[in-house]
Write an enzyme that holds these catalytic residues in place. Structure first.
Site, PDB file in Angstrom:
ATOM      1  N   MET A 136      34.609-110.981 100.177  1.00 26.74           N
ATOM      2  CA  MET A 136      33.370-111.594  99.688  1.00 26.74           C
ATOM      3  C   MET A 136      33.591-113.101  99.503  1.00 26.74           C
ATOM      4  O   MET A 136      32.861-113.766  98.766  1.00 26.74           O
ATOM      5  CB  MET A 136      32.927-110.940  98.372  1.00 26.74           C
ATOM      6  CG  MET A 136      32.609-109.448  98.563  1.00 26.74           C
ATOM      7  SD  MET A 136      31.426-108.785  97.390  1.00 26.74           S
ATOM      8  CE  MET A 136      32.285-108.991  95.865  1.00 26.74           C
ATOM      9  N   LEU A 187      38.348-117.203  98.719  1.00 25.75           N
ATOM     10  CA  LEU A 187      39.649-116.647  99.107  1.00 25.75           C
ATOM     11  C   LEU A 187      40.785-117.211  98.255  1.00 25.75           C
ATOM     12  O   LEU A 187      40.843-118.421  97.997  1.00 25.75           O
ATOM     13  CB  LEU A 187      39.905-116.944 100.590  1.00 25.75           C
ATOM     14  CG  LEU A 187      38.837-116.418 101.553  1.00 25.75           C
ATOM     15  CD1 LEU A 187      39.213-116.761 103.003  1.00 25.75           C
ATOM     16  CD2 LEU A 187      38.626-114.913 101.403  1.00 25.75           C
ATOM     17  N   HIS A 222      44.094-112.690  99.161  1.00 25.05           N
ATOM     18  CA  HIS A 222      43.452-112.553 100.478  1.00 25.05           C
ATOM     19  C   HIS A 222      44.392-113.039 101.585  1.00 25.05           C
ATOM     20  O   HIS A 222      44.437-112.467 102.679  1.00 25.05           O
ATOM     21  CB  HIS A 222      42.165-113.388 100.535  1.00 25.05           C
ATOM     22  CG  HIS A 222      41.071-112.888  99.650  1.00 25.05           C
ATOM     23  ND1 HIS A 222      40.619-113.583  98.564  1.00 25.05           N
ATOM     24  CD2 HIS A 222      40.321-111.752  99.702  1.00 25.05           C
ATOM     25  CE1 HIS A 222      39.632-112.927  97.983  1.00 25.05           C
ATOM     26  NE2 HIS A 222      39.439-111.800  98.635  1.00 25.05           N
ATOM     27  N   GLU A 279      45.261-103.361  97.374  1.00 21.20           N
ATOM     28  CA  GLU A 279      45.441-102.218  96.463  1.00 21.20           C
ATOM     29  C   GLU A 279      44.929-102.516  95.057  1.00 21.20           C
ATOM     30  O   GLU A 279      44.835-101.612  94.241  1.00 21.20           O
ATOM     31  CB  GLU A 279      46.919-101.822  96.401  1.00 21.20           C
ATOM     32  CG  GLU A 279      47.401-101.184  97.692  1.00 21.20           C
ATOM     33  CD  GLU A 279      48.834-100.682  97.605  1.00 21.20           C
ATOM     34  OE1 GLU A 279      49.507-100.945  96.584  1.00 21.20           O
ATOM     35  OE2 GLU A 279      49.282-100.040  98.575  1.00 21.20           O
ATOM     36  N   SER A 285      42.428-112.393  91.572  1.00 22.04           N
ATOM     37  CA  SER A 285      41.058-111.926  91.759  1.00 22.04           C
ATOM     38  C   SER A 285      40.138-113.147  91.738  1.00 22.04           C
ATOM     39  O   SER A 285      40.387-114.107  90.997  1.00 22.04           O
ATOM     40  CB  SER A 285      40.685-110.984  90.602  1.00 22.04           C
ATOM     41  OG  SER A 285      39.288-110.856  90.515  1.00 22.04           O
ATOM     42  N   SER A 286      39.074-113.074  92.518  1.00 22.92           N
ATOM     43  CA  SER A 286      38.103-114.180  92.509  1.00 22.92           C
ATOM     44  C   SER A 286      37.491-114.325  91.125  1.00 22.92           C
ATOM     45  O   SER A 286      37.071-115.410  90.726  1.00 22.92           O
ATOM     46  CB  SER A 286      36.993-113.926  93.531  1.00 22.92           C
ATOM     47  OG  SER A 286      37.560-113.673  94.783  1.00 22.92           O
ATOM     48  N   ARG A 287      37.427-113.234  90.372  1.00 21.12           N
ATOM     49  CA  ARG A 287      36.778-113.269  89.052  1.00 21.12           C
ATOM     50  C   ARG A 287      37.674-113.907  87.987  1.00 21.12           C
ATOM     51  O   ARG A 287      37.202-114.176  86.886  1.00 21.12           O
ATOM     52  CB  ARG A 287      36.348-111.863  88.630  1.00 21.12           C
ATOM     53  CG  ARG A 287      35.158-111.359  89.455  1.00 21.12           C
ATOM     54  CD  ARG A 287      34.565-110.074  88.914  1.00 21.12           C
ATOM     55  NE  ARG A 287      33.292-109.765  89.535  1.00 21.12           N
ATOM     56  CZ  ARG A 287      33.103-108.879  90.528  1.00 21.12           C
ATOM     57  NH1 ARG A 287      34.129-108.215  91.018  1.00 21.12           N
ATOM     58  NH2 ARG A 287      31.900-108.659  91.027  1.00 21.12           N
TER      59      ARG A 287
HETATM   60  O1  PAF Z   1      36.732-105.942  98.043  1.00 20.98           O
HETATM   61  C1  PAF Z   1      35.774-106.667  98.383  1.00 20.98           C
HETATM   62  O2  PAF Z   1      35.874-107.895  98.456  1.00 20.98           O
HETATM   63  C2  PAF Z   1      34.445-106.010  98.728  1.00 20.98           C
HETATM   64  O3  PAF Z   1      34.200-104.896  97.930  1.00 20.98           O
HETATM   65  C3  PAF Z   1      34.316-105.647 100.226  1.00 20.98           C
HETATM   66  C4  PAF Z   1      35.357-104.631 100.641  1.00 20.98           C
HETATM   67  C5  PAF Z   1      34.472-106.908 101.067  1.00 20.98           C
HETATM   68  C6  PAF Z   1      32.943-105.057 100.501  1.00 20.98           C
HETATM   69  O4  PAF Z   1      31.922-105.937 100.166  1.00 20.98           O
END
Ligand code: PAF
Length: 279
Positions: free
Chosen positions: A29, A32, A36, A146, A183-185
Site C-alpha cells: 500500500m 515503503l 518492504h 510475516e 510498519s507504515s503505521r
Molecule cells: O499488506 C498490505 O500492504 C496490504 O494488505 C496488501 C496485501 C497490499 C493488500 O492491500
C-alpha cells in the site's frame, strides 16, 4: 523502471515478458520502508522481473479507520524502488468500477479471529484486492511479510481454495534496533509512544523464551506477556497463542503443532500488530 497506472497497459507489457521471464509481485500500500525492501530483495532473488504494486485499498478499511490519513509517498516510493532494482511499479488510481465491486471474496473462519474480530470485512477486502492483483499481474510468485501473519495465512488458503497458479512466499518480519516490527503505521507514533511500542516485541520475545525453556502451558505464557505490557501501561486488544496455519486457539504447545503468539495494541494514534513463533 516503468510506472504503470492502467491495468490493461500492465497486462500488455507483462504478456511480452512472460514468454521468457518469471514474474514476482510484491503487493504493497506504498509508504515503503526497509521491511518492504526486504520483500523486494527476496522477490529479486527468486524471479527475473519484479513488479511492486502500490494501492491503498479502500475495501480493507473500516468506516472509522485511517483510510484518509494513511501515508501516501509516491515519489519517495519510486526512488526506493529504483534503488532496489524493481522493474515495474503498478500504481492504479483505482481497481474498482463505480463505487466498488459488486462481486467480491468472503473469507470464513480464518478471518473471524485476531484482527478480523475487531475489523469486520477487512480480510474480505484484502482477499478481493490480492485476487484482483493476481489476475492482472499473473505472477509466478508473490511475496508477503510475516508481520501480517493472519493475512499471509488467509492468502495461502485463498490460493489453495481457488487453485490460483501462484507461489506464495512469506518473509520474516524486519525489526528496528529495539525490536519494533517495521510498519507504515509506526509514523503515527510520537517519541514517547515510539519508545513504548518496543514493549510489544519484548512481550512476545519473553513468551518465546519461556516456551523455549519448556513452559508449554499457554495461560502461563500469556500471563508473562500481559505482565510486561501492563508494566508499560499497554493494554492489548488481543494477545493470543494460536496454531500457525489454522489459527485455532491453543491451550498447550505440542511438538506437532506449529504455534505463534499474536498481539495487537493501540499505542497513541497507532494500532500496531506483531507475532512470533513459539518453538
Ligand atoms: O499488506 C498490505 O500492504 C496490504 O494488505 C496488501 C496485501 C497490499 C493488500 O492491500
Amino acid at each position: 523502471m516503468k510506472i504503470i497506472h492502467n491495468p490493461a497497459d500492465l497486462c500488455r507489457q507483462l504478456a511480452k515478458r512472460r514468454k521468457s521471464q518469471s514474474i514476482a509481485l510484491v503487493p504493497t500500500m506504498g509508504c515503503l520502508h526497509d521491511g518492504h525492501m526486504h520483500l523486494i530483495e527476496t522477490a529479486r532473488k527468486m524471479a527475473d522481473f519484479v513488479v511492486v504494486s502500490i494501492y491503498v485499498n479502500p475495501l480493507q478499511f473500516g468506516a472509522n479507520e485511517d483510510l484518509d490519513r494513511y501515508p501516501r509517498t509516491p515519489e519517495a516510493d519510486a526512488k526506493r524502488c529504483v534503488q532496489a532494482g524493481v522493474d515495474m511499479i503498478f500504481h492504479p488510481p483505482t481497481l474498482y468500477a463505480d463505487a466498488g465491486p459488486l462481486v467480491s471474496l468472503h473469507v470464513q473462519q480464518l478471518a473471524d479471529v485476531l484482527c478480523g474480530a475487531s475489523r469486520p470485512g477487512h480480510f474480505d477486502g484484502v482477499a478481493t484486492v490480492v485476487n484482483i492483483l493476481f489476475n492482472i499481474v499473473q505472477p509466478d510468485i508473490a511475496v508477503f511479510g510475516e508481520k501480517d501473519w493472519q493475512q499471509l495465512a488467509i492468502i495461502r488458503r485463498m490460493v489453495r481454495d481457488l487453485h490460483l497458479p501462484v507461489q506464495i512466499i512469506g518473509v520474516p518480519t524486519v525489526r528496528e534496533c529495539d525490536g519494533l516490527a517495521m510498519s507504515s503505521r509506526n509514523r503515527y507514533l510520537d517519541a514517547a509512544d515510539r519508545r513504548r511500542a518496543a514493549t510489544l516485541s519484548q512481550a512476545l520475545k519473553a513468551m518465546a523464551r519461556q516456551a523455549g525453556d519448556g513452559i508449554h502451558d499457554c495461560a502461563t505464557l500469556l500471563a508473562t506477556g500481559h505482565a510486561i505490557l501492563h508494566e508499560a501501561g499497554i493494554e492489548a486488544e488481543y494477545l493470543e497463542i494460536r496454531h500457525a496455519d489454522t489459527l485455532q486457539a491453543l491451550h498447550r504447545l505440542q511438538h506437532d503443532q506449529p504455534a505463534r503468539a499474536f498481539l495487537a495494541a493501540r499505542i497513541g494514534k497507532a494500532r500496531l500488530i506483531d507475532n512470533m513463533p513459539l518453538d
